[in-house]
Every structure is written in C-alpha cells, then in structure tokens.
Design a protein around this motif. Structure first.
Motif, PDB file in Angstrom:
ATOM      1  N   ALA A 206       0.817  -1.222   0.000  1.00  0.00           N
ATOM      2  CA  ALA A 206       0.000   0.000   0.000  1.00  0.00           C
ATOM      3  C   ALA A 206       0.848   1.269   0.000  1.00  0.00           C
ATOM      4  O   ALA A 206       0.309   2.373  -0.153  1.00  0.00           O
ATOM      5  N   ILE A 207       2.163   1.134   0.178  1.00  0.00           N
ATOM      6  CA  ILE A 207       3.049   2.298   0.147  1.00  0.00           C
ATOM      7  C   ILE A 207       3.289   2.676  -1.317  1.00  0.00           C
ATOM      8  O   ILE A 207       4.032   2.005  -2.039  1.00  0.00           O
ATOM      9  N   THR A 208       2.661   3.728  -1.751  1.00  0.00           N
ATOM     10  CA  THR A 208       2.747   4.111  -3.167  1.00  0.00           C
ATOM     11  C   THR A 208       4.044   4.841  -3.500  1.00  0.00           C
ATOM     12  O   THR A 208       4.541   4.749  -4.623  1.00  0.00           O
ATOM     13  N   ASP A 209       4.582   5.577  -2.542  1.00  0.00           N
ATOM     14  CA  ASP A 209       5.821   6.321  -2.778  1.00  0.00           C
ATOM     15  C   ASP A 209       6.806   6.023  -1.649  1.00  0.00           C
ATOM     16  O   ASP A 209       6.768   6.657  -0.587  1.00  0.00           O
ATOM     17  N   PRO A 210       7.704   5.049  -1.838  1.00  0.00           N
ATOM     18  CA  PRO A 210       8.646   4.673  -0.770  1.00  0.00           C
ATOM     19  C   PRO A 210       9.529   5.827  -0.293  1.00  0.00           C
ATOM     20  O   PRO A 210       9.857   5.906   0.890  1.00  0.00           O
TER      21      PRO A 210
END
Length: 483
Positions: A206-210
C-alpha cells in the motif's frame, strides 16, 4: 578484539570433523542444524549418529582411515573435538595449506573459535569471549535469547524478499536506510513479528511512494537533522537508550575530545566520525567551524550527531549550537546526558544536597585562572550551598583564594574527582585550604571539584583520616566558642 567474527558459507564445501565421544557429537549436531555437509572421522571408530533427523544424517559422510591422509581439496574448514594428539597434528596440516582450523579448548592450535550462537533463521547472533570463557559467552547468549523476538528471522526474510524491488524505487542510499528503519521499527515490522505476514505484505504494497514514506523532501531528497547527544562522563553504560539509538542511526558524528573510546564504539560502524573537540592548552577548530560542519551535514541530507561529553546544556555550549541551527533553519533535537558532576556524586557517594545541611547547588566553570578571578565568590560562601566546579584544575589556586577571601572557611570539605565513572577514576578529599595540593593527587583530569560540607559524607572521606582531622577541628571550634 583479537578474533574477528565472520560467517562461513556452508554451501561452498565440506567441513572436516575429527574426534570422538560426546564432544564431537555436540559439534556434529551443531553443524547438521546449520545445514553443513560434514566428513566425519571418528577417531574411536564409532560413527553412531542416533538422534539426528534423516535429512541431517544424509549430509554426514562417515569417513574411514587416517584423517591425516584425508583429501582436503573440497574442505572449507577443519574442526577437532575429543581428538587428542590427532587434533594437534590435524591443525599443523590445515595451517600448512591455509585452511581454517579449530581444535576444541586449544587456542594455540586454532585459527578460529566457535562462538555461542543464537539462531533465528535468517538472523544469527554469535557471541565470543576470545576462547577464554565459554560460560560467559553462554550466559550472554541466554540473555540475548530472552530479549530477541522469536520471529526476528522472519522479519529479515520478509525484507530480503522485497529489498531489491524497493531499492529500485528509491534512488538515494540514505533514504533507503531510513525506509527500512521505518519498516522495522513501525507497524509493518510489528505485524511480521506477530506472525501476521500477509497483513504486513498488504501494508507494504500500500506504500505508493517509498521515498516519501522514508521522509524525503518534496524534491525527493533526504531531509537532514542534527541531534545533540550527551555522552555522559565516560561510562558507556550511562548512555540513555535514546542516545544509543541516535548513534546507531547517525550518518556522521562530530565528537568531543573527552568522549571515551568505549562510547565511540557504540556508533554505527559505517558512520563518518569527525573529532571536533579540544583539550586544555591545545587549539581546536573553534565553535563557528563546528556549527558550520553540523549545518552543512544536515543541509546535505545527513543525520548528524553532535556527541558531547556530559550533558550538552551544562557547560557544553549546546545553547550556542542550537541558536546556530535555528538561524540556519536546520531541524534538531536534544538528548540529555549524565553530567560529570552527577557522575562524580554517584560514583563517590557525595550527596550534593543533604537535609538541613546543603539546601542549594551552584554549578560553575573555571577553565582558566582568569575565569576564577571574575567570579563573585561572595555569593558562594553560604555553608548550606554546595559548589560544583567544572574544568577547575588549572584554576584551583585562584578558586581557593577567591573563596577564602570571600569568607568561606579554610576547613570547608572539598573533593577533587577525576575521570569519573571510568575504570581509572580517582578521588582526593580534604579541606579548601589544601585544594591545589588535592588536584595534584588525582594524576590528571578531567576532574570535577565539589566544595561544601556534603563532601564529608562521601565514601572517600569516610575511608580517609580526614574524618578525624575534621572532627578535631570542629571540637576546637566548639571549645573556642565555649570560652
């Protein structure tokens, strides 16, 4: 550190095991559990491996004949346990061709030692004592076993499975490290440790932008930060948990001259270490240069630690550094440390306050004689005030003269406490009249001077003959008063 801990790749060859009895079977079980392929020469001819799982037993080659004539071309290490003189001869042969060899309980004939091991799958902790005390190593292992999460190996495996894909999405190396720190320390890591791996994978996906998750700026760059950390007076065990975490997370550490080597060892191994301190009588780089280094590090996206002896805000110039960071718009935080004055009080049992006797404390610094000359000693003559002097060794004569001239009794108890909390700590106690002489007795600094009646309650005072001298002086004063 004589022995460097390394991890041997057991998939790269065979381990030659030589010996007999319970000792060699203990090594056999350890090697089998680790997945090693073993060639075992039983020196008593007994190759019984009862109790081993079938898959482990299948990796054990029961060798016959003379181990001293064995083919070593595919061997990566030699272990001897319960082998007697054959073990010594085997060591000579292994050393001759550069093979690592361990002869149990024989450091002379071993080129490596077997540590106590904590096995959590992908996480392995090795504890060694240089071969001097296996019992100590075992006790340490027990403590680690008690605090290390059972699924910590699962967490390492979880990260290993997605590490490359995440790194492909984060360009900056500092941000990668911070990303994984947040995973390990945050809810996703907690889910894995709780055995809820599926939920952890969902949260990770669910982390779209690490990079943003790792705390990157709008430009995708790492955001720098400076942490002022109090290192305490020297004993590494006095570091706070928060201070230790900061040292482990730091990219660069600017440290004072008085920070002990044991505390520097707590810094993350690949962090940059830059000495910025100075000693009495020697030039330093100056406070402005230190401020500039911290600001530059933070503005380049690094997490910097300013590591200061004692506490940053007690004669540590922490206030000046904070003002410089504020003016530069740099984010910062402060982690307090045990001040040297408190360390001296604790180690040498000097109660800085004492009911009805010492109701106030004054901390001051007298770096040089001229510092002592500008102090208003008249406000420090109250018998119920304890005076704690930092960096006062050089100015000791001026401190004595100033206090005596202001009216403090020459029989006021004083203590000089050098290198407090360290193994070579030393104390000298006496009276204010003898202060310069006491300074000479501690064999160098850094030292804390404590002046006041509370020193008469200290452990060094009770062990010395000063107690009797002080009592005699008090008795004389009572007689004079009676007259």
């Amino acid at each position: 550190m004589r022995y460097l801990p390394v991890f041997l790749d057991l998939q790269s060859g065979k381990v030659l095991l030589v010996g007999a009895g319970d000792l060699v079977r203990a090594k056999l079980r350890l090697l089998a559990a680790a997945g090693a392929a073993v060639r075992w020469y039983a020196t008593d001819g007994d190759h019984d491996i009862a109790g081993l799982a079938a898959e482990d037993a299948a990796r054990i080659e029961r060798a016959e004949g003379d181990p001293l004539a064995a083919d070593l071309s595919d061997v990566i290490a030699v272990l001897c346990a319960g082998a007697g003189e054959i073990g010594v001869a085997m060591s000579v042969r292994a050393k001759a061709i550069g093979l690592p060899v361990n002869v149990m309980d024989d450091l002379v004939h071993s080129t490596f030692i077997m540590p106590a091991i904590v096995d959590r799958g992908d996480v392995v902790v090795a504890v060694g004592t240089g071969g001097t005390s296996p019992v100590v190593a075992r006790r340490i292992r027990e403590k680690i076993e008690a605090v290390l999460p059972a699924r910590i190996g699962d967490l390492a495996g979880f990260i290993g499975g997605v590490r490359k894909s995440i790194h492909a999405r984060i360009e900056e190396f500092p941000l990668r490290r911070r990303f994984w720190e947040r995973i390990v320390d945050g809810p996703i890591g907690a889910l894995v440790l709780a055995g809820r791996r599926d939920e952890a994978e969902q949260a990770l996906n669910a982390i779209t932008d690490p990079a943003t998750f790792a705390g990157a700026s709008a430009a995708g760059k790492a955001i720098g930060h400076v942490t002022l950390v109090g290192a305490g007076p020297g004993d590494p065990d006095l570091l706070t948990v928060k201070a230790l975490r900061a040292l482990q997370d730091a990219d660069v550490v600017f440290y004072d001259e008085l920070v002990s080597s044991e505390i520097l060892d707590r810094i993350r191994r690949d962090a940059t270490r830059i000495p910025v301190g100075r000693r009495v009588g020697k030039p330093g780089i100056g406070q402005d240069a230190i401020n500039a280094l911290m600001i530059e590090a933070a503005q380049s996206g690094q997490r910097a630690v300013r590591l200061k002896g004692g506490d940053p805000f007690i004669f540590g110039r922490g206030g000046e550094e904070i003002e410089a960071l504020r003016d530069a718009g740099v984010a910062y935080s402060i982690i307090p440390g045990v001040s040297a004055g408190l360390g001296a009080a604790a180690q040498f049992e000097v109660p800085l306050t004492f009911r009805h006797e010492a109701l106030r404390i004054t901390f001051l610094t007298a770096h040089k004689a001229r510092d002592a000359e500008v102090v208003d000693w008249s406000v420090l003559t109250d018998k119920k005030m304890t005076v704690v002097v930092y960096m006062g060794m050089t100015a000791a004569p001026s401190i004595r003269e100033g206090m005596l001239a202001a009216g403090r009794s020459p029989e006021t108890p004083v203590g000089v406490f050098a290198r407090v909390t360290r193994p070579d700590a030393k104390a000298a106690v006496g009276t204010l009249a003898r202060l310069p002489e006491l300074v000479k007795q501690v064999d160098g600094g850094p030292a804390i001077l404590i002046i006041g009646d509370v020193v008469a309650h200290s452990a060094p005072w009770s062990r010395s003959n000063v107690t009797q001298l002080f009592s005699n002086q008090m008795f004389s004063e009572l007689l004079k008063a009676a007259e």
